[in-house]
Design an enzyme around this catalytic site. Structure first.
Site, PDB file in Angstrom:
ATOM      1  NE  ARG A 196      -2.711  -0.552  -4.831  1.00 21.76           N
ATOM      2  CZ  ARG A 196      -2.859   0.442  -3.985  1.00 21.76           C
ATOM      3  NH1 ARG A 196      -2.721   1.687  -4.382  1.00 21.76           N
ATOM      4  NH2 ARG A 196      -3.145   0.204  -2.718  1.00 21.76           N
ATOM      5  CB  ILE A 217      -0.955  -0.003   1.211  1.00 17.13           C
ATOM      6  CG1 ILE A 217      -2.011  -1.102   1.043  1.00 17.13           C
ATOM      7  CG2 ILE A 217      -1.615   1.365   1.399  1.00 17.13           C
ATOM      8  CD1 ILE A 217      -2.829  -1.387   2.290  1.00 17.13           C
ATOM      9  CG  PHE A 237       1.584   0.531  -5.825  1.00 16.01           C
ATOM     10  CD1 PHE A 237       1.966   0.804  -7.128  1.00 16.01           C
ATOM     11  CD2 PHE A 237       1.949  -0.684  -5.278  1.00 16.01           C
ATOM     12  CE1 PHE A 237       2.691  -0.124  -7.869  1.00 16.01           C
ATOM     13  CE2 PHE A 237       2.665  -1.621  -6.008  1.00 16.01           C
ATOM     14  CZ  PHE A 237       3.032  -1.333  -7.316  1.00 16.01           C
ATOM     15  CD  GLU A 238      -3.055   4.512  -1.955  1.00  9.10           C
ATOM     16  OE1 GLU A 238      -3.320   5.731  -2.072  1.00  9.10           O
ATOM     17  OE2 GLU A 238      -3.734   3.629  -2.515  1.00  9.10           O
ATOM     18  N   GLY A 239       2.047   6.339  -1.846  1.00  8.96           N
ATOM     19  CA  GLY A 239       2.870   7.507  -1.570  1.00  8.96           C
ATOM     20  C   GLY A 239       2.332   8.219  -0.343  1.00  8.96           C
TER      21      GLY A 239
END
Length: 153
Positions: free
Chosen positions: A140, A7, A10-12
């Site tokens: 992702r 998570i 990919f979220e940053g």
């Protein structure tokens, strides 16, 4: 908790509140994609948090808002931590109530049938083909598939 690193990858993380990239407005987001404070109230432009607060908020929201929904998937208890982590990442990105929902027939069927050989192909379907986010979502989904199919000791 398996899946958290995926998570985060990919979220940053942004420690300053920002408008939703899709709507250019609400919901205001902060940290690892959090749209609400612990008390459920919204964030506002100008709000800031520390890295520790962002990390703690992510775990809190996963435990209170995402895992309870995912645990309703009938085969959840049979899944190993890698499989659960992959679905946690998928749910964090697309909504934790995906199982049985409209538009999620393929993944619901794979989970119902425990059809793990088709999980990779199924996950990759959820990438918004033809959009400017397709390639990022494909990466992702591939990472989620890799985690789901990774043997667990």
């Amino acid at each position: 908790m398996c899946g958290v690193e995926l998570i985060k990858k990919f979220e940053g993380c942004d420690l300053k509140a920002y408008p939703d990239p899709r709507t250019k407005g609400l919901p205001i987001t902060i940290g690892w994609g959090s749209t609400r404070k612990r008390d459920g109230s919204p964030w506002y432009i100008g709000d800031t948090i520390s890295q520790q607060e962002a990390d703690e908020l992510l775990i809190y929201q996963l435990e209170t808002s995402y895992l309870p929904d995912l645990m309703r998937i009938p085969c959840w208890g049979e899944l190993n931590p890698h499989q659960q982590g992959a679905l946690l990442s998928f749910g964090y990105n697309l909504g934790s109530r995906f199982y049985g929902a409209s538009g999620f027939d393929s993944i619901t069927r794979v989970l119902n049938n425990r059809d793990w050989p088709n999980m990779r192909e199924t996950l990759i379907k959820y990438r918004n083909p033809g959009t400017n986010v397709e390639q990022g979502l494909r990466r992702r989904r591939e990472a989620e598939a890799d985690l789901f199919l990774k043997p667990y000791p």
